[in-house]
Design a protein around this motif. Sequence first.
Motif, PDB file in Angstrom:
ATOM      1  N   THR A 275       1.682  -7.451  -3.049  1.00  0.00           N
ATOM      2  CA  THR A 275       1.551  -6.666  -3.112  1.00  0.00           C
ATOM      3  C   THR A 275       2.175  -5.416  -2.512  1.00  0.00           C
ATOM      4  N   LYS A 276       2.288  -4.081  -2.600  1.00  0.00           N
ATOM      5  CA  LYS A 276       2.689  -3.253  -2.799  1.00  0.00           C
ATOM      6  C   LYS A 276       2.575  -1.758  -2.211  1.00  0.00           C
ATOM      7  N   GLY A 277       2.688  -1.432  -0.801  1.00  0.00           N
ATOM      8  CA  GLY A 277       2.064  -0.253  -0.658  1.00  0.00           C
ATOM      9  C   GLY A 277       3.057   0.911  -0.858  1.00  0.00           C
ATOM     10  N   PHE A 278       1.770   2.281  -1.223  1.00  0.00           N
ATOM     11  CA  PHE A 278       2.388   3.427  -1.457  1.00  0.00           C
ATOM     12  C   PHE A 278       1.845   4.651  -0.609  1.00  0.00           C
TER      13      PHE A 278
ATOM     14  N   CYS B 298       6.232  16.996   3.008  1.00  0.00           N
ATOM     15  CA  CYS B 298       6.005  15.535   2.546  1.00  0.00           C
ATOM     16  C   CYS B 298       6.627  14.639   2.819  1.00  0.00           C
ATOM     17  N   VAL B 299       6.181  13.257   3.041  1.00  0.00           N
ATOM     18  CA  VAL B 299       7.286  12.243   2.833  1.00  0.00           C
ATOM     19  C   VAL B 299       6.352  11.087   1.873  1.00  0.00           C
ATOM     20  N   ASP B 300       6.677  10.248   1.092  1.00  0.00           N
ATOM     21  CA  ASP B 300       6.866   9.351   0.637  1.00  0.00           C
ATOM     22  C   ASP B 300       7.645   8.225   1.078  1.00  0.00           C
ATOM     23  N   ILE B 301       5.893   6.899   1.558  1.00  0.00           N
ATOM     24  CA  ILE B 301       6.710   5.580   1.828  1.00  0.00           C
ATOM     25  C   ILE B 301       6.542   4.892   1.183  1.00  0.00           C
ATOM     26  N   THR B 302       6.683   3.927   0.998  1.00  0.00           N
ATOM     27  CA  THR B 302       6.579   2.401   0.336  1.00  0.00           C
ATOM     28  C   THR B 302       7.188   1.225   1.148  1.00  0.00           C
ATOM     29  N   TRP B 303       6.586   0.100   0.935  1.00  0.00           N
ATOM     30  CA  TRP B 303       6.436  -0.791   1.493  1.00  0.00           C
ATOM     31  C   TRP B 303       5.832  -2.217   0.974  1.00  0.00           C
TER      32      TRP B 303
END
Length: 481
Positions: free
Chosen positions: A88-91, A114-119
Amino acid sequence: MVQNPNMTDLKISDLIVLPPLWIRCDGSDPERTCWLGAEPLKAGNKITGINFYMVTCDGPTADKTCFANLEELKTGHKMKHHSSVVMTKGFARYELIRAAAIEDTIVESESNICVDITWNTVEKILETPPLISAATLNITLESGDPRSPVYQLYRELQFLLALAEGLKTGVTEWPEPLESESALELVQEFLTDLKRKLDGYCISGNSNETEKIKCDTAAVDSSIKSIFSERGDLDFAEQLWCKMRSVSSYQELIECFTLIIKSLEHGEIQPWIHQGSSSLLSNLIQQSYHGKIEVISLSGITPIQMLLEIGLDKMKKDYVSFFIGQELATLTSLDYFISTSVDLQEQVHRVQKLHHMLEIMVSCMVLLQFKHENLFPLTQICMKYYKENPLNEKHVFQLPIRPALVKKFYQNDHPEIWKVDISSGHGQREVKTTWQVSTNPPVEHMTSNNTGLFSDSTVNGSSEERMYFITMAKCSQVHFT
C-alpha cells in the motif's frame, strides 16, 4: 483481439502497436463509470498483453459510511488478482494557504500553497501521513494581493510598468497616485530642503525628513519590517523617484523635471548619486559637478524614459538589498535580473520576475514561518526557472520539504485529496487498485449526483465536514505469452 499474436485465424502478418485507448463514459450505470481504458503491454516492439482499466466516481458526500474499508479493499484486490501479498502507498494533499476573494469582488486570486505527501504502508482510510513521509511544497502565487506586506512595493512596480508601456506605445495610463500630496509639491519641497542644506541652514539635518523618506521608500507593513528593511542609502535620484511616483499627468512630469534641471544648471544643489548608474538624469548630475550640463529637450518620450530609468535603478537596488541581506542570493547570481546590457523593456520584465520571487519568499516567511534553510533552496529554484523562462505567475514552484515543517498547518485539517494505491506483482505484471477522495471532481465531464454542493473553503483546521468525491480505479490484465 487483433493485438493477440495467437489469433492466427485473422492472418495479420505485421501487427501494429495501437496507442492507449480511453473511452469517456457518462456515469449513468449503477457503478457510475467515468472512464474505460485499454493500454498495450510491450516488450520492445512486441505486444505481450493488454491492461484494462475501469474508473468510477461517486459523490460528493460527507457520509463516511460510504467510504471504503482498507482491509476490504486489500482483500478484494487479492481475490481479483490471486495475490497473496499486497503493498500500500498513500498520498495526501493539504491546502496550507489559499487566497480568499478580495472584498466584494467575485474574482479570486489563483494564489495557493499546498503540500503533497506520499508514504508507504497505509494503516487506515484517511489517516494523517506519518512524519517520515516524503513531502513537496507546491507554490502558486499571484502578485498584487492588498493583504501582502509588500503590496506598496507592488503598486510602485505597477507605476513602473505603466511608464514602460507608455514608452513603448506613446500613450501612458497614469495610475492612482501613491501619495496624497502632488508630485510637483513633493519635488519642490525636496529641492528647497536640499538648497537650504547646501546654504548651511540645516547643517544638523532633518531627522523627520529622513524618517519620512525611509517610510516612503519602504512603504511596507510593520509585520514585515524586520524582513524587508528600509534602505538607508537612497541617493538623489532614488529619493526623486519616491517623490515622482505620484506623478499623475505628462504635464506634471515635465514640470518636475524642469524644476530639477534648473536647480542643477544654477548650481543650487549638489546631489550625490550611486556609482554605476547610466540614466539620463545621472549623466546630467555628473555633468553638473563640472558646472555645465547639456541641454535636454523635455518633449516626446524623453521625460518618461528619464523617470523610468531612475525607477528601475531604485527598484533593482531594493530587491538586491532584500535577497543579499537575507543571504538568499549573491550579487553574481542576481546579475541576470539587474543587467543593463538589455533594453529597458527587458529590464522591466526582469524586475517583475524579481518582484514575483520576493512575494513568494515573503509569503513563506510570514505565513509559513520558513527559515533560511528552506528559503535558500526555494530562491535557487525560482532563480533557475526565471533565468530560463518568461514571467509566469501561474507556474507551480516545487520545494521538497520535511512534513514536520508544515504539520501544524494541516494536522487538524481535512485533505483536499487523499488516496491509497494497493498493488501486487512486479514489472509489467504489476496490478493496482486505487481508492481516492477529493474535494473537486476528478474528471471534468462528470456531474454531481448531489445538488447544493457544499465546499469547505476555510483554511487550517476547519471543524466542518468535507464533501468528497469518491473515485475508484481498478485494472485487470490479459497476457498473450
